[in-house]
Design an enzyme around this catalytic site. Sequence first.
Site, mmCIF file in Angstrom:
data_model
loop_
_atom_site.group_PDB
_atom_site.id
_atom_site.type_symbol
_atom_site.label_atom_id
_atom_site.label_comp_id
_atom_site.label_asym_id
_atom_site.label_seq_id
_atom_site.Cartn_x
_atom_site.Cartn_y
_atom_site.Cartn_z
ATOM 1 N N LEU C 125 75.551 15.118 63.514
ATOM 2 C CA LEU C 125 75.158 16.176 62.581
ATOM 3 C C LEU C 125 74.918 17.484 63.335
ATOM 4 O O LEU C 125 75.492 18.515 63.001
ATOM 5 C CB LEU C 125 73.891 15.747 61.825
ATOM 6 N N ILE C 157 74.360 14.297 70.875
ATOM 7 C CA ILE C 157 74.694 13.070 70.156
ATOM 8 C C ILE C 157 74.241 11.844 70.950
ATOM 9 O O ILE C 157 74.763 11.557 72.032
ATOM 10 C CB ILE C 157 76.214 12.992 69.857
ATOM 11 N N GLY C 242 65.725 7.712 58.882
ATOM 12 C CA GLY C 242 65.731 7.881 60.339
ATOM 13 C C GLY C 242 64.370 8.303 60.851
ATOM 14 O O GLY C 242 63.929 7.858 61.922
ATOM 15 N N GLU C 363 65.841 14.557 65.449
ATOM 16 C CA GLU C 363 65.815 14.087 64.049
ATOM 17 C C GLU C 363 64.829 14.898 63.206
ATOM 18 O O GLU C 363 64.051 14.361 62.429
ATOM 19 C CB GLU C 363 65.552 12.570 63.988
#
Lengths: 316, 249, 380
Positions: C125, C157, C242, C363
């Site tokens: 993302l 990532i 998440g 996150e």
Amino acid sequence: MSIALYIQGRNRSYTPHQSGWVAFASSFAKSADSRLTLITQGLPPDKAAQLGGFGADEVMVVDGMPPVSDLHNSIEALFPLFKEKGKTFILFGNDTHSKALAALIAARLEFGIVTGVGALPESFSPLVLTRKAFSGKVLTSTLVGKPGVVLVFNAGVGEAVAGISSPVIAELHLNGNSDEGIVVDSEETGDGKQLLTDALRVVSGGRGMKGPENWKPLEELASVLGAALACSRPVSDEGWRSHHEHVGQTGKVIAPELYVACGISGAIQHVAGINGSKVIVAINKDKEAPIFEVADYGIVGDVNTVLPSLIKALKE
Amino acid sequence: MKIAVCLSHVPDTTTRIKIGSQSDQIDYTGVQWVINPWDELALTRALELKELPGSGVDEVVVVNVGDSIADPVIRKALAIGADRAVRVNTAPSDSLSVARILAAFFATERFDLILAGLESSDYNGGMTGMLLGGVLGYRTLNGISALNLEAGKLKLSREMDGSRQILVVEPPLVAVVQKGIAIVPRIPSMRGVMQARTKPLQVVDPVKVEAGLTTIGYSYPKPKGACRMVAPGNENELIALLKTEARVL
Amino acid sequence: MEFSFSEEQLMIRQAARDYAQRELFTDVIERDEKSVYPENHVRALADLGFMGMMVSPEWDGGGMDAVSYVLAVEEISKVDASVSVIMSVNNSLVCWGLETFGNQEQKEKYLKPLARGEKIGAFLLSEPEAGSDATSQRTTAIDMGDYYLLNGTKNWITSGHTAGTYLVIAQTHPEKGHKGINAFIVDRHASGISVGPHENKMGMRSSDTHSVMFTDVKVPKENRIGDDGFGFKFAMQTLEGGRIGIAAQALGIASGAFELAVKYAKQRKAFGTEIANHQSVAFKLSDMAVKIETGRLLVLKAAWLKDQHLPYGVASAMAKQYCADMAMEVTTEAVQIHGGYGYVKEYHVERLMREAKLTQIYEGTSEIQKIVISRSVLKD
């Protein structure tokens, strides 16, 4: 009243722990006001007599038994002797073979069985024994409800003095059946090195040794002291040393006169395997390491510098 | 071939053991129960054997003597991979009583191989497995540090003090196992935890046995005296103390 | 109200603890120092079913609830957050996203190996210029009729190099803004993908963090998740779950440091007594314990809501923000209690402190969580 102690010789001789057991059994018999019969196996008569001299009144030197791993037939062969000579107490040391026979004779005679005996009974009538439980965290008092008991002694008990008794010696040839369902495929009789469980002195290394390449000074110290080598669990788990050397709760439980712990922090599981030692020496760079709580003597320092000077000092 | 693993439930080995206020029992409040470490290794090896291609092992069954406090520990054994479990419903007492209770169960169901750990980490008696073999009359061996199957027979390594034998034994056998039988105990997998939900845990009544031994009191060992410290560099002093004071040199 | 765990939940917690303390602990310092990917551990945890533990057994998962998952992540994180982030991304982003929004064929082909842990998934993302602001995706996925053509760069990532399966968020209809975004399943080894160098991070150094470049990567039409334009919603909903994983991770980092601090305080002596007997240390431990317990309740509440199929977006934001900030505080105090020893690698707490920092950032930063929370608080 009659008391029998069983000893299986080692390489046609006996070990210091075994002479200690005879001495301890002897004081046990004296306290119970009873005679002690030593039953030996795998010992020539002269050695058996010597061993009996540590306090037995009588020695039965047995030979001609079924193969050593044929335990049921071994008990079958020994059964009449135990029944006659051990009416009140049948005593054993805590080596593997003795423990097997202890259990089988107890099951056969329906005797109560108490292991880990390291002290004379609190009382004989009724019989109350103190032993360690929970790997030495507590002591228990065990009441034996009816007469006829099998006891297994800890290693390291008894003050062995040679020649304090002159036992009557009798030789006995026992024939037993043999079980064809147990076949010995191969046998190794050890490399002549002293056994960790027999050794009166043990030098042991932990994770603080930093790697298997650093075992040289430990080997040297062991050779100067005539000690056996041991290690803590992380060391055997990491494969630095063979798991045969692992002492601790799940490894070997030992009771030497002198235990030298080098670079061992002293986790509770490790202590469970060594807390029967008479004297513990700890060398560790961390002065807060829990090993110092169980040690009698300690040096706070780097094993790499302390060990060489200790070896040097011992050699002088 | 059917393998049984005798399984004791014991307080976690790192637990502090508390004696009850009357000094006649252990206070188990808040204790975490685990599978006795040696039994866990025995179970691990039994499962490894079963998984060998063409092993001929049909079933691995865990057998416990205990009250319902043992159930979570038994279900963990099922999650690790045992096929089913039997709990003989009584609190365990001395080792001969437990052995007789177990023997009575094994008289009702025959196993080719019965594994028992070297000792249980609570009372450290180290006798139950051998006593079971004695009462049951099966071939019985202690000191077993390796176990394999060979053409329907058991090939094992028996470590005695100072020697080691490789034995080929015809079942049925009671084997008392020690370290080496397996190295690291198995951890239950998620699949295992899920499968354990439907695996049978059979509760059976014990035979009546009279306990020959009774634990009548508990106490804590005397604390050890303070460690005598020697400064690094003064190794001579340590040797002198070991010679004259401790008298071990 | 029921505050006790089921026997199964406790069993799973113990299994994770056993693995962490027995296996991860032995080489965690070395892996951190050398930035070594924990390949053998990921394999072992996959075999135990920890990589797809919440996926239904129908799709080869472990079938466990979110509470069990949180307990497992906490235990793993006490020892090694590099391993738990791989676990968290695979479980709560990739597997959950596919199981919840993927179609039968996608689940059969992609979810199963991920749930078994044979393949590891990555969630793509973040971009060099779009971290927290997920609406401004610059990676494009142009509809070419039979396939999409993927171009652009993704940053930070987790498992970027090791993953076998990517879930990529990209813009298909720039004119529609966030409603033009799609999510795609992309094979890591598809032609046109290049992976940047290993990021040399402050903490969690043994997880492999990379940037990933897409140059004219053809993505089959059937690899789009959901309807055209579903990608933003997919990403937001997946991230809600998440957050529970990362909150549990932060909680584990804190409680791991706390366990070490308690042990140390009971052992280390100063001024003639164990330092735990000094009120300055004892009160620190008390404060740490209260914070950890608060965090644990928040995480478990979010997991419980998820298990009850109740909305958990705000609860998970609260858990993540609180636990991340709390982990930073608690690990800092754990280092303080250790004194000089806390500052050297051998005693683990300095690493836990470095690891804690990342939980405030990835996150969704703590600030982003506060946006989520405050919006819900201020909503009419």
